[in-house]
Every structure is written in C-alpha cells, then in structure tokens.
Motif scaffolding. Sequence first.
Motif, PDB file in Angstrom:
ATOM      1  N   ALA A 778      65.179  16.165   3.475  1.00 14.02           N
ATOM      2  CA  ALA A 778      64.024  15.426   2.849  1.00 14.02           C
ATOM      3  C   ALA A 778      64.154  13.973   2.480  1.00 14.02           C
ATOM      4  CB  ALA A 778      63.929  16.039   1.229  1.00 14.02           C
ATOM      5  N   GLY A 779      63.300  13.097   2.796  1.00 15.47           N
ATOM      6  CA  GLY A 779      63.757  11.083   1.810  1.00 15.47           C
ATOM      7  C   GLY A 779      63.842  10.307   3.803  1.00 15.47           C
ATOM      8  N   PHE A 780      64.888  11.480   4.449  1.00 16.51           N
ATOM      9  CA  PHE A 780      64.838  10.988   5.374  1.00 16.51           C
ATOM     10  C   PHE A 780      64.328  10.576   6.660  1.00 16.51           C
ATOM     11  CE2 PHE A 780      68.337  11.966   3.744  1.00 16.51           C
ATOM     12  CZ  PHE A 780      69.286  11.277   2.696  1.00 16.51           C
ATOM     13  N   ALA A 781      63.824  11.805   6.817  1.00 15.03           N
ATOM     14  CA  ALA A 781      62.424  11.988   7.952  1.00 15.03           C
ATOM     15  C   ALA A 781      61.402  11.887   7.954  1.00 15.03           C
ATOM     16  CB  ALA A 781      62.605  13.390   8.393  1.00 15.03           C
ATOM     17  N   ALA A 782      61.140  11.041   8.486  1.00  9.47           N
ATOM     18  CA  ALA A 782      59.519  10.129   8.464  1.00  9.47           C
ATOM     19  C   ALA A 782      58.486  11.847   8.533  1.00  9.47           C
ATOM     20  CB  ALA A 782      59.198   9.473   9.228  1.00  9.47           C
ATOM     21  N   ASP A 783      58.766  12.333   9.862  1.00  7.51           N
ATOM     22  CA  ASP A 783      58.071  13.373  10.681  1.00  7.51           C
ATOM     23  C   ASP A 783      58.256  14.421   9.638  1.00  7.51           C
ATOM     24  OD1 ASP A 783      60.629  14.206  11.118  1.00  7.51           O
ATOM     25  OD2 ASP A 783      60.275  14.430  13.495  1.00  7.51           O
ATOM     26  N   LEU A 784      58.461  14.160   9.562  1.00  7.12           N
ATOM     27  CA  LEU A 784      58.775  15.922   7.326  1.00  7.12           C
ATOM     28  C   LEU A 784      57.377  17.081   7.465  1.00  7.12           C
ATOM     29  CD1 LEU A 784      61.700  16.782   5.707  1.00  7.12           C
ATOM     30  CD2 LEU A 784      59.334  17.017   4.617  1.00  7.12           C
ATOM     31  N   PRO A 785      56.522  15.918   6.739  1.00 10.23           N
ATOM     32  CA  PRO A 785      55.298  16.635   6.748  1.00 10.23           C
ATOM     33  C   PRO A 785      55.062  17.719   8.343  1.00 10.23           C
ATOM     34  CG  PRO A 785      55.756  14.409   5.673  1.00 10.23           C
ATOM     35  CD  PRO A 785      56.479  14.550   6.638  1.00 10.23           C
ATOM     36  N   GLY A 786      54.733  16.954   9.558  1.00  9.09           N
ATOM     37  CA  GLY A 786      54.460  17.645  10.370  1.00  9.09           C
ATOM     38  C   GLY A 786      54.420  18.461  10.785  1.00  9.09           C
ATOM     39  N   ARG A 787      56.755  18.558  10.483  1.00 12.66           N
ATOM     40  CA  ARG A 787      57.165  20.131  11.039  1.00 12.66           C
ATOM     41  C   ARG A 787      57.237  20.617   9.738  1.00 12.66           C
ATOM     42  NH1 ARG A 787      62.674  16.763   9.922  1.00 12.66           N
ATOM     43  NH2 ARG A 787      63.686  18.954  10.274  1.00 12.66           N
ATOM     44  N   ALA A 788      56.698  20.788   8.720  1.00 13.14           N
ATOM     45  CA  ALA A 788      56.435  21.201   7.269  1.00 13.14           C
ATOM     46  C   ALA A 788      55.539  22.184   8.259  1.00 13.14           C
ATOM     47  CB  ALA A 788      56.493  20.540   6.345  1.00 13.14           C
ATOM     48  N   ALA A 789      54.230  21.837   8.066  1.00  8.41           N
ATOM     49  CA  ALA A 789      53.213  21.844   9.361  1.00  8.41           C
ATOM     50  C   ALA A 789      53.025  23.361   9.961  1.00  8.41           C
ATOM     51  CB  ALA A 789      51.727  21.051   9.332  1.00  8.41           C
ATOM     52  N   ARG A 883      67.785   9.980  -3.429  1.00  7.95           N
ATOM     53  CA  ARG A 883      67.491   8.500  -2.960  1.00  7.95           C
ATOM     54  C   ARG A 883      68.889   7.696  -3.029  1.00  7.95           C
ATOM     55  NH1 ARG A 883      63.061   8.019  -8.662  1.00  7.95           N
ATOM     56  NH2 ARG A 883      61.418   9.098  -6.759  1.00  7.95           N
ATOM     57  N   GLY A 884      70.334   7.057  -3.922  1.00 10.67           N
ATOM     58  CA  GLY A 884      70.666   7.365  -3.860  1.00 10.67           C
ATOM     59  C   GLY A 884      71.518   6.714  -2.679  1.00 10.67           C
ATOM     60  N   HIS A 885      70.968   8.295  -1.533  1.00  9.12           N
ATOM     61  CA  HIS A 885      71.809   8.855  -0.581  1.00  9.12           C
ATOM     62  C   HIS A 885      70.842   7.877   0.876  1.00  9.12           C
ATOM     63  CE1 HIS A 885      74.698  11.733  -0.940  1.00  9.12           C
ATOM     64  NE2 HIS A 885      74.138  12.662  -1.201  1.00  9.12           N
ATOM     65  N   LEU A 886      69.778   7.731  -0.055  1.00  4.24           N
ATOM     66  CA  LEU A 886      68.833   6.622   1.577  1.00  4.24           C
ATOM     67  C   LEU A 886      69.753   5.208   0.796  1.00  4.24           C
ATOM     68  CD1 LEU A 886      64.984   8.040   0.201  1.00  4.24           C
ATOM     69  CD2 LEU A 886      66.490   8.747   2.234  1.00  4.24           C
ATOM     70  N   VAL A 887      69.530   4.690  -0.225  1.00  4.21           N
ATOM     71  CA  VAL A 887      70.089   3.447  -0.802  1.00  4.21           C
ATOM     72  C   VAL A 887      71.609   3.773   0.688  1.00  4.21           C
ATOM     73  CG1 VAL A 887      70.912   1.352  -1.287  1.00  4.21           C
ATOM     74  CG2 VAL A 887      68.581   3.242  -2.484  1.00  4.21           C
ATOM     75  N   THR A 888      71.968   4.122   0.326  1.00  2.00           N
ATOM     76  CA  THR A 888      73.895   3.906   0.950  1.00  2.00           C
ATOM     77  C   THR A 888      73.402   4.192   2.891  1.00  2.00           C
ATOM     78  OG1 THR A 888      74.127   5.385  -1.006  1.00  2.00           O
ATOM     79  CG2 THR A 888      75.896   4.656   1.534  1.00  2.00           C
ATOM     80  N   ASN A 889      72.389   4.879   3.339  1.00  2.38           N
ATOM     81  CA  ASN A 889      72.324   4.802   4.480  1.00  2.38           C
ATOM     82  C   ASN A 889      70.690   3.693   5.074  1.00  2.38           C
ATOM     83  OD1 ASN A 889      73.538   7.808   5.761  1.00  2.38           O
ATOM     84  ND2 ASN A 889      72.557   7.531   3.594  1.00  2.38           N
ATOM     85  N   ARG A 890      70.881   2.916   4.392  1.00  2.00           N
ATOM     86  CA  ARG A 890      69.653   1.892   4.464  1.00  2.00           C
ATOM     87  C   ARG A 890      70.909   0.957   6.100  1.00  2.00           C
ATOM     88  NH1 ARG A 890      65.240   1.601  -0.022  1.00  2.00           N
ATOM     89  NH2 ARG A 890      64.368   3.770   0.844  1.00  2.00           N
TER      90      ARG A 890
END
Length: 890
Positions: A778-789, A883-890
């Motif tokens: 969650a938050g990392f993968a842009a294709d997550l909604p498609g995978r969820a579908a 969200r902090g993990h997202l900032v750290t991994n950018r």
Amino acid sequence: MAGRDLRTLFSSNDQSIAAIEAFTNRQAQWQAVTAGLAEHSRHVTSAEFDVEDLEAPRRNILVFHGVGGIGKSTLSRKIEASLARSEHRPAQWASPSHPEKRTLPVRIDLARAAGMDFERVILTIRTAFAALGRPMPAFDLALRRYWEHNHPGETIEDHLRQGGLLSRFSAAAALPQQMQSALSDVAQALLLPGTVGSALGHGAGALIKALRERHQSVRALAGCSRLADLLEAEPDLEALSFYPHLLAWDLAQIAAAKSALPVFLLDSFEETGDRTHRDFERLLQRIVWLMPNAFFVVTGRNRLQWAERSLEGQLDWTGPHAWPGLAANTEHGERFVSGRQVLIGDFSPEDCEDYLVRRLSRDGQPLIAEPVRRVITGRSHGLPLYLDLSVMRYLELRRGGRQPQVADFDHDFPALIARTLSDLTAEERHVLRSVSLLSAFSVALATRAAGMDRDAPALRLTERPFIQESSSGVWPFHVHDLIRSAIRNADDGSDDRWSEQDWRRAAQRAFHALESQWRQELGHDRAVLVGCLQQGLLLARDFGLGLDWLADAAFQYVGDSIWEPLALPAADATSPDGPLTPADALVETLSAIARRQHEHREHTIGRLSTVLASELLPDDLTELATYYLAKAQRDLGLTDDSRRGMQRVASADGRLASAARRGLAHLSRLSGDFPTAVEVAERLGWEGRQHRVLGDVWWVQGDMERAVAAYLAGRNEAEEHGVIGEAAMVQAHLAFAVSFSDPLRADDELDLAERLLSDLSLRSSEMTARIAVLVRDAGFAADLPGRAAALLADIGVSGISYAAAKLGLALCFHHAVLDAQDDLATAITRLRQLTQSGDYAYYVDIAHFMAGLPLPEHTARARWIDGEQQTRERWRRLVTTRRGHLVTNR
C-alpha cells in the motif's frame, strides 16, 4: 498382422464384414528386442567370449510380462515373423542391426494346450538348427544315445513327423541325414563296425576313452571338454537337460559366415508350472544358461525370479550376479526391474481406437460406430483382451437382429476372471478377491483383509503383473482397474467363487484392517488417515456397514484443518432426494466440508442442509455437519442462522463445543462487540484456538503489536500440537497484521505463510495472505487497485463475503496513505455497500480513522476495547508511518 481373424469370420453370415486380426503397435517392446540383440551380438563376437564358460553372468535373455490378454503371445509371434522376414515387420518398427539372413528365430509355445514337454523343446531347438545345413556332432552323439535308450524301436524321424516338427521347419527333413553323417564320421574315425546305432550301443566306451585321451582320431570333438562326461552319464531326462551345452559348443565351431544368431522365443512361460513346483522351469533355465550364444525372449504373465537369492536350491543358477539383467532394484521407495524385464503396458486410448477401427470393417469403413468405440475404449483400461471380448459381443448382439448401442457395453466379462485366476493358487485367489475391495493396499493390509496369519500369499500376489506398483500414495499396490472391476462385478463361474455373504464378510475384514492401520498411525501420518478414511467410507457405503471408527477418523480429519480433497464419488453417494445410508451422509458431509475451499459457500450450505435433513447421522456427526454449516453461513453473512447453529453445537458440549464457542466469539467480533469477543476468547484455551481469536480482535483495534504477539503464540501452540493447518492459517493472519505495521518484516512473514499454505487447501487463508501482500504494498505500488480488482473476482467465486470487505479495507489504506481523497471516498462507499448487513460495519469506521475523517452522523458505533479515540489514533498512526516509509524510499 493383417491375416483374417477366423474366429470373427465364423461369427457372422455377413460376408461383407472384413474381420482382420489387428496388431497394434508395440514399438517400445520391439526397440527392447533390437537393443538386446545388438548387445548380445557384440558380446558373443568379442574375443573374450567363451561358450564353455559356465561361471560368467548371463545377459542373453529378455522378458516381457503382463496380465492375461495384454497381447504377449501376439507380440511373440510378431517378433518371430519380423526377425524371419522383413516384409512381416510393421512399418513403425526399425530394422534390427543384426542381418535378417543371419538370424534364426524360433518360437516355442509352452502353453499346456500346445502339448510341449521338455523333450519336445529340445527336439524343436535341434530341428530349427537343421536350417544351418550342418551336423551338430557333439549334441547329435549324445541325443542319439539318449534316444536309443528311451525310445527303443522308434526313429527320431518318425517321432518328428508325428509331432509335426518336420512340417513346421522347411529344413527339418535334412535333420536325420545330418545326424547320420555326424555319427558315421565318429564310427569311422574309431574304426567301429556296424551301424551307427550299434556303434554307440557297443562302442560308447571306446568313444569316451578316445575323448578323454584326446586321440587324434576324434580331434574334432575332443575340444568339447564335457562331452565325455555327458556320454558317460545315464541317458535320462536330467542328462538331456545338459545337452544344450553341446549344441552351443557345436554352434560355436561353425564359421561366422555360415552360422546364425539363434533367437528362441519362449511364450506362455507361466504354464511351465506354479511357483512351488519349478521342475520344468529348472530344465528350461538350464537351456538358457548352457547356450550363452543364443538369445532368449520370454513372454509370460509373471516376471522371472531367477535373480532372487531366495530361489537358491530350487533352480541351478540364482541371484543378481548370475542374472544381472533380471535383478530387481529399489529406487525412491519403488521397486523396478532393469531393462531386461519389461512390463507390457496397457494400450493407449489411441491404440484402442486403432484396434477397434481396423478389427471390423465394411467397405473400408469401421463397422463399430464411434460412440460405441469410445465407451469400449474407456471401459477397457487399455486391456487388449477386453477389446477382443467386446468385438465378439458386438457380433453376438448383431446376430440377435439389432444394432449394438453404447449401453450394451456397460459390461464386465467373466472371461477376464478366468484368465486372471487361471494360474493362481487358492490362497492367492482368496487374497486377490479380498484386495479387489480396496483401491490400494500393502502386503500387511492385504494379509489382514484376507484374514490370513501369514504374508506369503499376499507377497506372491504382488509379483503378478495385474498388481501394479507405485511409490506415490499410502500403499504401494493396486489391482489393475479392469481386473478389479471384473472381479467385483462380473459373474464369477469359478469353482471357488464367493457368495454375497462371502463378499460381505470380506468387506468387514477389510474395513477393520483399515481401522487397525489407522490406529497404528494415529496422529503421525495424515496420508494414512485420509487413505483409510476414503477406503473405509466406500466399504461402509457399498456394503451397508456401520460407521464405527469412521466417526473418530472424520473428527481427526477436520481437526487438522488441512482440507485436502477426499477423492470420494460424492455424486454417486446420494440419490436425488439425498443420502440413503449413514455412510452416504458422512461421505457427503466430508466432501462438502473439504470442497468448500473450492466451491461457493452457497453450494456448501445446500449440501450440508440436505445431509442434516436426512437425519441419518449420529448425534456427534450431526454436530459436525451443523458446525460447518454455521461456518459457511457466517462466511455468506447469514449471521443469525450462523449464530443459531453455533449455539446449538456449543450447548451440546460435544467434541466441537470449543470450536462453536470460538464461532460465537467471531460472530461477536464481526458485529463490533469486541469486549464480548475478548471475554469469550479468554476462556477458549487451545481447543478453541484462543490466541487466533484474540489476534483477530486486536488487529481491528489498530494494535498490531498485540495482534502479532497473539498470532505468534497461536502459531507456536499449533506447531507444538502438530496441527499444520492451524499453523498455516495463523501465519497468514500474522503476515496480514505485520503488513500494516512493518512492510519490510512482512516479506519474511509472507514467504513463510506461502510455504506453509503451499501443500494445503485453505482457500480463506490463501485469500488473507493475498490481501496481506496488497497491504504490504500500500502506497508503494501504483498498480495496486488493478491487482485488488483481480483478487476481488477470485473472492467472488468462493463466496467468502468477509474477504471482500477485508480487501476493501486494504484498498482504503492504500488511498489513505497516498491521500487520494476522491479514490478514498469511492473505496469507502464500496466498503459501506459490502458491510450494509451490519457485519464488519466497523471497517467503514476504520477507513475514516485511517484518513483522519470524522465519522458520519447516525453511524452505529462499535464497542472498541480502548475506546474510539485511541483506536482512531492507532489507525491514523499506521497511515502516517507508512507515508514516512514512502518519503524514505524516494
């Protein structure tokens, strides 16, 4: 083979029917023959080969064995014809490396109907050698002495003529002259007066003396070191059995350009006697051993046991050193025999179709219609004898004045029983009928099922070709499917046939033998449990036996939480109105419980409701069906129905009372009454899976630390009790909780969950693990909604409503982390729709907590353990931490 099939030809007045004796491709067997011949030819032409070496291992034999009716005799005849004349060789068969004109194939039918005794075998071999056009002096001297002693007044020529050997072999007429020439030369060399016969009768001593002293006058024979001893021995059957050594020596003296490679095809070898009396077999083995420059192809029902040391004393040469090509070995727990013992397998469906198409035809078209051919092929299990019997049945039905139909071939043939039982001992027949009640067996299980106090008959039976062996499964042996069906279902006309009561008594023995096997492995081997349960249920169903130990086994099956499917014919176990017997009802119950991992829960509810309506199960098994019905109802959101079922099981205080109380705790949790769920959970203990229930409560509070600790304790407890299904289930939940709080650690937990679930059939836990992957991403993968579908579509097939809601919550977490307000609003709306029944309605609250949004007015409030505010803060903290993990991994 393209000759007219006379038996079929004389079965109909319709001369337009072409009845062809069809030969179906046996290419693999032919390759074994040509490879064996090539190796044998290299060996006998090497400088190291010595025809008089009686100690070297023998590799001059190839064995084809298989069930009666598999086509062994047809194969033997075809090999003989193909080695004799290339035009008789099927197009698919490659040319052998040894030239045709230097090969001497001779087929010897050992069937009792052929009237073949050992003396006739020896004469057949010698008569075949007449084609070489040369005397066999050493052998002929010994044979003539034997003949004069045992057949006074009868010439060999007359005997050959009366026995049909002169007419069978084109060069046989020259045999008497060849023998006369050899014996006359010896008489002349020794200056013996009179006829050859009198020379041997009165001058045998002189010949033996000359051979021992290696006189120049008999130098041509003096090289045969054992000739003198054989001539000196009493000329009886025992001596005759050693004369093939002389024939092999004579053959070795012929120049290669004028010699030939003898190939003797010994067919119907099983008719040389039973495995207790091996007198004839011992004589035949001497031929093979004493003629190392000849190649032997044996066909029979059973593999040769010559390489087994246990036969020492019954045969002259035994053990793997003597017969390395016949030695049985063990690999990966499965017995196999090296390439010189070849089991002739069943026809493939394509071969069956080819056989039926070509066997009967009219104007070039198959006489048997395609639908009929298809059902014959299916029922044959590839056995050629069944195909042949079906062809004769087809013609018989036509003689009755009607066109045969598909239904006419739902048929078992008594002839299959006769062929199978013909060479079995009475004890082996008894064991065979007993194990035909079982889909698989071991020697120990067969002995108990037959009610015997020793393993020997079962051991002998496993050597038979219709007993097939596999290293997979609980028990290694099973009866050939078609043979098993015939023994169970066809009219048995044998003298020792069983009555209905005999079959019922045998079923009871087998049933209790399975119980004994299961109790021996109780708690140790899941595969034994499932195997015993499967076979025991079918016996109880087919013979109307009481459930007895099956109830205990059924509870063990469900208690392990593994859910591998039971291979039970559930569709045959019930009538349109439901099960007819308690065994039917238990079969349907366990099948429904296992299949619910692969079927929509509505189907599970329907099947279990039908079982309960039948009222055939005893009380404890009724509770089993009721409990799993209530679980399926909960999965579909039928909360009130589920609660009633769980309360009924819990109040009965039976084996599933703790599980039902856990179910009630779950129902409290999904309604949002968390304090009640915790209160119930703390009284559950291991039997009620207390730690898992607590973990399920803590994660929805946003308290992932306590949830992970509870799940970890639950997994450790499951491992201590050896319940791998529960351990896998809890690990999937643990990975889900960790995925919210620590995506890096989640990788390891998800890997472990995948390994634990890989060999099980736990659909709901698999769904939980797949949702956990999305939470981790969650938050990392842009294709997550498609995978969820895509995952939502899979969930829809299973009918697990809570999984759809949990997936919706994971999607809300993703949008909350990304602060995608529009997507979040859409996801919350969808989540509200999924929980509108009231179950899991607090997921909508959690989605608002994640996003820091106020709850809508008039929202039904859940009873949070630490109150709404602390729960809100924990969920919001999980989002901000991600969200902090997202900032750290950018």
